[in-house]
Design a protein around this motif. Sequence first.
Motif, PDB file in Angstrom:
ATOM      1  N   TRP A 115      15.138 -19.513  33.386  1.00 17.15           N
ATOM      2  CA  TRP A 115      15.802 -20.409  32.444  1.00 17.15           C
ATOM      3  C   TRP A 115      16.546 -19.606  31.374  1.00 17.15           C
ATOM      4  CZ3 TRP A 115      14.533 -21.093  27.191  1.00 17.15           C
ATOM      5  CH2 TRP A 115      15.225 -22.129  26.565  1.00 17.15           C
ATOM      6  N   ALA A 116      15.896 -18.587  30.816  1.00 16.50           N
ATOM      7  CA  ALA A 116      16.511 -17.785  29.749  1.00 16.50           C
ATOM      8  C   ALA A 116      17.745 -17.042  30.247  1.00 16.50           C
ATOM      9  CB  ALA A 116      15.492 -16.811  29.172  1.00 16.50           C
ATOM     10  N   PHE A 117      17.683 -16.507  31.445  1.00 11.87           N
ATOM     11  CA  PHE A 117      18.831 -15.798  32.000  1.00 11.87           C
ATOM     12  C   PHE A 117      19.934 -16.766  32.416  1.00 11.87           C
ATOM     13  CE2 PHE A 117      15.736 -12.268  33.416  1.00 11.87           C
ATOM     14  CZ  PHE A 117      15.967 -11.518  32.271  1.00 11.87           C
ATOM     15  N   ASP A 118      19.575 -17.808  33.166  1.00 13.27           N
ATOM     16  CA  ASP A 118      20.572 -18.714  33.737  1.00 13.27           C
ATOM     17  C   ASP A 118      21.139 -19.706  32.730  1.00 13.27           C
ATOM     18  OD1 ASP A 118      20.012 -17.426  36.123  1.00 13.27           O
ATOM     19  OD2 ASP A 118      18.828 -19.080  36.945  1.00 13.27           O
ATOM     20  N   ASP A 119      20.286 -20.328  31.933  1.00 11.32           N
ATOM     21  CA  ASP A 119      20.743 -21.391  31.032  1.00 11.32           C
ATOM     22  C   ASP A 119      21.082 -20.890  29.628  1.00 11.32           C
ATOM     23  OD1 ASP A 119      20.377 -23.083  33.164  1.00 11.32           O
ATOM     24  OD2 ASP A 119      18.507 -23.926  32.433  1.00 11.32           O
ATOM     25  N   LEU A 120      20.290 -19.985  29.091  1.00 17.54           N
ATOM     26  CA  LEU A 120      20.589 -19.450  27.762  1.00 17.54           C
ATOM     27  C   LEU A 120      21.583 -18.301  27.817  1.00 17.54           C
ATOM     28  CD1 LEU A 120      17.170 -19.321  25.859  1.00 17.54           C
ATOM     29  CD2 LEU A 120      18.964 -21.042  25.728  1.00 17.54           C
ATOM     30  N   GLY A 121      21.708 -17.678  28.984  1.00 19.19           N
ATOM     31  CA  GLY A 121      22.638 -16.555  29.134  1.00 19.19           C
ATOM     32  C   GLY A 121      22.156 -15.270  28.490  1.00 19.19           C
ATOM     33  N   LEU A 122      20.831 -15.141  28.305  1.00 21.11           N
ATOM     34  CA  LEU A 122      20.311 -13.912  27.714  1.00 21.11           C
ATOM     35  C   LEU A 122      20.417 -12.762  28.712  1.00 21.11           C
ATOM     36  CD1 LEU A 122      17.161 -15.171  25.767  1.00 21.11           C
ATOM     37  CD2 LEU A 122      19.507 -14.859  24.950  1.00 21.11           C
ATOM     38  N   HIS A 123      20.487 -11.546  28.184  1.00 19.23           N
ATOM     39  CA  HIS A 123      20.622 -10.348  29.015  1.00 19.23           C
ATOM     40  C   HIS A 123      19.304  -9.595  29.178  1.00 19.23           C
ATOM     41  CE1 HIS A 123      22.156  -6.615  30.660  1.00 19.23           C
ATOM     42  NE2 HIS A 123      21.618  -5.952  29.654  1.00 19.23           N
ATOM     43  N   ARG A 124      18.456  -9.591  28.124  1.00 20.81           N
ATOM     44  CA  ARG A 124      17.237  -8.780  28.144  1.00 20.81           C
ATOM     45  C   ARG A 124      16.065  -9.580  27.584  1.00 20.81           C
ATOM     46  NH1 ARG A 124      15.470  -3.316  27.853  1.00 20.81           N
ATOM     47  NH2 ARG A 124      13.848  -2.985  26.295  1.00 20.81           N
ATOM     48  N   LEU A 125      14.962  -9.572  28.330  1.00 18.20           N
ATOM     49  CA  LEU A 125      13.713 -10.187  27.892  1.00 18.20           C
ATOM     50  C   LEU A 125      12.643  -9.108  27.841  1.00 18.20           C
ATOM     51  CD1 LEU A 125      13.790 -13.373  30.148  1.00 18.20           C
ATOM     52  CD2 LEU A 125      14.467 -13.187  27.739  1.00 18.20           C
ATOM     53  N   SER A 130      18.866 -11.300  23.560  1.00 18.53           N
ATOM     54  CA  SER A 130      17.517 -10.891  23.956  1.00 18.53           C
ATOM     55  C   SER A 130      16.477 -11.821  23.346  1.00 18.53           C
ATOM     56  CB  SER A 130      17.245  -9.450  23.504  1.00 18.53           C
ATOM     57  OG  SER A 130      17.171  -9.380  22.090  1.00 18.53           O
ATOM     58  N   ALA A 131      15.250 -11.716  23.860  1.00 13.63           N
ATOM     59  CA  ALA A 131      14.116 -12.486  23.336  1.00 13.63           C
ATOM     60  C   ALA A 131      12.835 -11.811  23.789  1.00 13.63           C
ATOM     61  CB  ALA A 131      14.158 -13.930  23.835  1.00 13.63           C
ATOM     62  N   GLU A 132      11.730 -12.194  23.145  1.00 14.86           N
ATOM     63  CA  GLU A 132      10.417 -11.642  23.481  1.00 14.86           C
ATOM     64  C   GLU A 132       9.492 -12.764  23.937  1.00 14.86           C
ATOM     65  OE1 GLU A 132       6.778  -9.045  21.488  1.00 14.86           O
ATOM     66  OE2 GLU A 132       8.708  -9.150  20.493  1.00 14.86           O
ATOM     67  N   PHE A 133       8.729 -12.485  24.993  1.00 21.43           N
ATOM     68  CA  PHE A 133       7.769 -13.457  25.508  1.00 21.43           C
ATOM     69  C   PHE A 133       6.522 -13.535  24.652  1.00 21.43           C
ATOM     70  CE2 PHE A 133      10.040 -13.888  29.429  1.00 21.43           C
ATOM     71  CZ  PHE A 133       9.683 -15.162  29.828  1.00 21.43           C
ATOM     72  N   LEU A 134       5.988 -14.748  24.577  1.00 17.76           N
ATOM     73  CA  LEU A 134       4.684 -15.027  23.986  1.00 17.76           C
ATOM     74  C   LEU A 134       3.905 -15.789  25.054  1.00 17.76           C
ATOM     75  CD1 LEU A 134       6.229 -16.672  20.812  1.00 17.76           C
ATOM     76  CD2 LEU A 134       5.427 -14.319  20.959  1.00 17.76           C
ATOM     77  N   TYR A 135       2.649 -15.426  25.262  1.00 11.90           N
ATOM     78  CA  TYR A 135       1.819 -16.210  26.181  1.00 11.90           C
ATOM     79  C   TYR A 135       0.357 -15.983  25.891  1.00 11.90           C
ATOM     80  CZ  TYR A 135       2.053 -11.823  28.935  1.00 11.90           C
ATOM     81  OH  TYR A 135       2.029 -10.523  29.359  1.00 11.90           O
ATOM     82  N   TRP A 136      -0.438 -16.977  26.239  1.00 11.68           N
ATOM     83  CA  TRP A 136      -1.900 -16.870  26.195  1.00 11.68           C
ATOM     84  C   TRP A 136      -2.469 -17.862  27.194  1.00 11.68           C
ATOM     85  CZ3 TRP A 136      -4.346 -21.372  25.040  1.00 11.68           C
ATOM     86  CH2 TRP A 136      -3.693 -22.296  24.244  1.00 11.68           C
ATOM     87  N   LEU A 137      -3.702 -17.615  27.593  1.00 13.58           N
ATOM     88  CA  LEU A 137      -4.349 -18.450  28.588  1.00 13.58           C
ATOM     89  C   LEU A 137      -5.838 -18.526  28.285  1.00 13.58           C
ATOM     90  CD1 LEU A 137      -3.412 -19.933  31.202  1.00 13.58           C
ATOM     91  CD2 LEU A 137      -4.222 -17.957  32.465  1.00 13.58           C
TER      92      LEU A 137
END
Length: 116
Positions: A54-64, A27-34
Amino acid sequence: MWALAEPGPAPAVGLVGLGDIDVSGSSAEFLYWLLPRGRGRGATVQGVRAVSRWAFDDLGLHRLRICHSVANPASCAVAVRAGFPLEGTMRGALHHADGWHDEHLHARLATDPEPA
């Protein structure tokens, strides 16, 4: 982290990236600002969708996940439009200069369909 910028040699107007990456927990958590000059054109939504793929396909993560103050409706809109449904509210989970804020928790799984 990735910069969000206009096409061509324009300066960055924001960023999108992942933090709190847990490879063993998948898993991972998003960070963003604009910045204000970049708002209103869907750049953050596009960035979150691209990094999600990218996170799902290349890193193979399950939950964001995306967490944001309930006082920030723009972040809520980004999360929903990027395909991250609201899962709940975490009470008093985020400390800002003006005190404790409740936080919304949004999440998307690798098995969820791509957002429309």
